[in-house]
Design an enzyme around this catalytic site. Structure first.
Site, mmCIF file in Angstrom:
data_model
loop_
_atom_site.group_PDB
_atom_site.id
_atom_site.type_symbol
_atom_site.label_atom_id
_atom_site.label_comp_id
_atom_site.label_asym_id
_atom_site.label_seq_id
_atom_site.Cartn_x
_atom_site.Cartn_y
_atom_site.Cartn_z
ATOM 1 N N ASP A 67 0.839 -1.201 0.000
ATOM 2 C CA ASP A 67 0.000 0.000 0.000
ATOM 3 C C ASP A 67 0.876 1.254 0.000
ATOM 4 O O ASP A 67 0.585 2.234 -0.689
ATOM 5 C CB ASP A 67 -0.917 -0.015 1.230
ATOM 6 C CG ASP A 67 -1.635 -1.345 1.360
ATOM 7 O OD1 ASP A 67 -2.294 -1.753 0.400
ATOM 8 O OD2 ASP A 67 -1.501 -2.002 2.412
ATOM 9 N N HIS A 75 -4.581 -3.547 6.455
ATOM 10 C CA HIS A 75 -4.355 -3.778 5.024
ATOM 11 C C HIS A 75 -5.703 -4.181 4.419
ATOM 12 O O HIS A 75 -6.019 -5.362 4.286
ATOM 13 C CB HIS A 75 -3.305 -4.861 4.791
ATOM 14 C CG HIS A 75 -3.274 -5.295 3.355
ATOM 15 N ND1 HIS A 75 -2.853 -4.468 2.351
ATOM 16 C CD2 HIS A 75 -3.677 -6.437 2.748
ATOM 17 C CE1 HIS A 75 -2.999 -5.081 1.186
ATOM 18 N NE2 HIS A 75 -3.489 -6.285 1.402
HETATM 19 P P1 NAX Z 1 -2.228 -18.096 -4.199
HETATM 20 O O1 NAX Z 1 -3.591 -18.663 -4.033
HETATM 21 O O2 NAX Z 1 -1.592 -18.047 -5.535
HETATM 22 O O3 NAX Z 1 -1.221 -18.840 -3.219
HETATM 23 C C1 NAX Z 1 -1.529 -19.126 -1.899
HETATM 24 C C2 NAX Z 1 -0.823 -20.428 -1.565
HETATM 25 O O4 NAX Z 1 -0.990 -20.659 -0.173
HETATM 26 C C3 NAX Z 1 -1.408 -21.630 -2.304
HETATM 27 O O5 NAX Z 1 -0.374 -22.268 -3.040
HETATM 28 C C4 NAX Z 1 -1.942 -22.506 -1.177
HETATM 29 O O6 NAX Z 1 -1.778 -23.878 -1.443
HETATM 30 C C5 NAX Z 1 -1.061 -22.047 -0.009
HETATM 31 N N1 NAX Z 1 -1.625 -22.366 1.304
HETATM 32 C C6 NAX Z 1 -2.915 -22.341 1.706
HETATM 33 N N2 NAX Z 1 -3.001 -22.742 2.984
HETATM 34 C C7 NAX Z 1 -1.749 -22.997 3.403
HETATM 35 C C8 NAX Z 1 -1.214 -23.452 4.627
HETATM 36 N N3 NAX Z 1 -1.976 -23.724 5.679
HETATM 37 N N4 NAX Z 1 0.128 -23.596 4.704
HETATM 38 C C9 NAX Z 1 0.925 -23.348 3.667
HETATM 39 N N5 NAX Z 1 0.468 -22.931 2.465
HETATM 40 C C10 NAX Z 1 -0.857 -22.757 2.351
HETATM 41 O O7 NAX Z 1 -2.298 -16.632 -3.539
HETATM 42 P P2 NAX Z 1 -1.283 -15.423 -3.694
HETATM 43 O O8 NAX Z 1 -1.701 -14.577 -4.816
HETATM 44 O O9 NAX Z 1 0.098 -15.932 -3.644
HETATM 45 O O10 NAX Z 1 -1.640 -14.585 -2.370
HETATM 46 C C11 NAX Z 1 -1.350 -15.089 -1.092
HETATM 47 C C12 NAX Z 1 -2.012 -14.221 -0.040
HETATM 48 O O11 NAX Z 1 -1.490 -12.898 -0.069
HETATM 49 C C13 NAX Z 1 -3.541 -14.080 -0.198
HETATM 50 O O12 NAX Z 1 -4.132 -14.211 1.065
HETATM 51 C C14 NAX Z 1 -3.680 -12.655 -0.691
HETATM 52 O O13 NAX Z 1 -4.948 -12.123 -0.361
HETATM 53 C C15 NAX Z 1 -2.577 -11.977 0.069
HETATM 54 N N6 NAX Z 1 -2.130 -10.668 -0.396
HETATM 55 C C16 NAX Z 1 -1.710 -9.794 0.560
HETATM 56 C C17 NAX Z 1 -1.203 -8.552 0.248
HETATM 57 C C18 NAX Z 1 -0.715 -7.614 1.312
HETATM 58 O O14 NAX Z 1 -0.331 -6.489 0.943
HETATM 59 N N7 NAX Z 1 -0.693 -7.968 2.606
HETATM 60 C C19 NAX Z 1 -1.169 -8.098 -1.165
HETATM 61 C C20 NAX Z 1 -1.205 -9.197 -2.154
HETATM 62 C C21 NAX Z 1 -2.082 -10.362 -1.815
HETATM 63 O O15 NAX Z 1 -3.392 -10.064 -2.249
#
Ligand code: NAX
Length: 331
Positions: free
Chosen positions: A163, A191
């Site tokens: 952000d 966030h």
């Molecule tokens: P993806 O869905 O591409 O990847 C998430 C991964 O997490 C998947 O491979 C899944 O298998 C894995 N996962 C789920 N549960 C798990 C667990 N218990 N242990 C280990 N791995 C696990 O999502 P992606 O685009 O990489 O985003 C990841 C997260 O970042 C989401 O929650 C998203 O909302 C968040 N974000 C946060 C941001 C921030 O500024 N704080 C910005 C970007 C993003 O939107």
């Protein structure tokens, strides 16, 4: 060569994919530090993770040490210096026939994940470990993790650097300056779209950005809306959420904690509120932060807050208190 042990959850996800090379290349921790990676994923994507592991090997990075893959957070968290908790369950996923749309449901499901991860890191990671939560809802996930980690030597943060970078990019365009000219950007609060990017206290050449821009309507309408809604705009455009910029922001946050913050700057991340700026204690809240020469992180104090800014800060505070209430049985 020094060594550092870094844990990444969600390592096979899209942010994970963009993140791993930047951790392993020597860019983040320095070329003289060997980076051992503990990659954590759910078992269903073990093969995808193996593909990422092979690619990392094939990059031939001198700074890359051992790469290990895990599905058990307890096994993965031994001796960790830095944990990047990216994995979480996204809104809209169907679990047991139910589509998860409500914030309260999302908070509870992810809360379970972060309860376990918090306990594991609190018990097994190094004293003084730093933990950055990226997975949404990041602030409340960090609160749950930190509560169950129950280890006062460790530092839990939730990521607001994306952000902050988004806010800087808009200001750079508006003022026709380089990004590096913009200092002291703060993202107050959650966030989420209630975050408040503060241009009164941000500076270009020691002058307040809001004074320099001198356009209340742009600041309070266009700028605020663009920054708060940028994540959604990217999803609409790409058909997928931010990945490269999110990974970059995670790297920026790690780097911001590795050396003393410059006198004329600070960085943005959410940390446990200690009551600063009258934000209630016990929520993970976006503040302006500085790292000192010993690597300790503290909240920058005594910044002026306008009435308008205070209203925005109250709004994002209330949202975090509501989220906390939604997960009260997990705390
Ligand atoms: P993806 O869905 O591409 O990847 C998430 C991964 O997490 C998947 O491979 C899944 O298998 C894995 N996962 C789920 N549960 C798990 C667990 N218990 N242990 C280990 N791995 C696990 O999502 P992606 O685009 O990489 O985003 C990841 C997260 O970042 C989401 O929650 C998203 O909302 C968040 N974000 C946060 C941001 C921030 O500024 N704080 C910005 C970007 C993003 O939107």
């Amino acid at each position: 060569m020094k060594e550092i042990n870094v844990l990444v959850t969600g390592a096979a996800g899209q942010i994970g994919y963009a993140l791993l090379t930047r951790l392993a290349s020597g860019e983040t921790f320095g070329k003289d530090t060997k980076v051992n990676l503990n990659l954590v994923e759910v078992p269903q994507v073990a093969s995808k993770l193996e593909g990422s592991r092979m690619e990392l090997e094939d990059c031939g990075f001198n700074a890359l040490g051992e790469i290990k893959s895990f599905s058990d957070i307890n096994e993965a968290s031994g001796d960790i210096d830095w944990a990047l908790l990216v994995g979480s369950i996204p809104r809209g996923i169907t679990i047991n026939g139910k589509k998860i749309e409500e914030r309260a449901d999302l908070l509870k499901i992810n809360g379970g994940i972060f309860t376990e991860q918090g306990k594991a890191l609190g018990e097994n990671a190094k004293q003084n470990a730093k933990i950055l939560v990226v997975g949404n809802p990041a602030n409340t996930n960090a609160l749950i993790g930190c509560t169950h980690g129950n280890n006062s030597t460790q530092t839990w943060m939730a990521m607001t650097a994306l952000d902050s970078n988004r806010a800087k990019a808009q200001v750079a365009n508006k003022c026709n300056v380089a990004i590096s000219d913009i200092k002291k950007m703060t993202i107050w609060g959650n966030h989420s779209p209630t975050m408040y990017p503060d241009l009164d206290n941000a500076e270009i050449n020691n002058e307040s950005v809001s004074t320099l821009i001198n356009d209340k309507s742009w600041i309070e309408k266009d700028f605020l809306q663009i920054v708060q809604q940028r994540g959604k705009a990217i999803i609409d455009a790409r058909g997928a959420s931010s990945a490269t910029s999110a990974a970059n922001a995670a790297i920026d946050t790690v780097k911001a904690t590795l050396s003393e913050t410059a006198e004329d700057d600070w960085f943005s991340a959410a940390v446990m509120s200690d009551g600063s700026y009258n934000v209630p204690e016990g929520i993970i809240f976006g503040f302006p932060l500085r790292t000192n020469a010993s690597g300790e992180i503290s909240i920058v104090q005594n910044l002026p807050i306008s009435e308008y800014a205070q209203d925005k800060i109250n709004l994002t505070t209330q949202e975090l208190l509501d989220e906390k209430k939604d997960v009260s049985d997990l705390l």
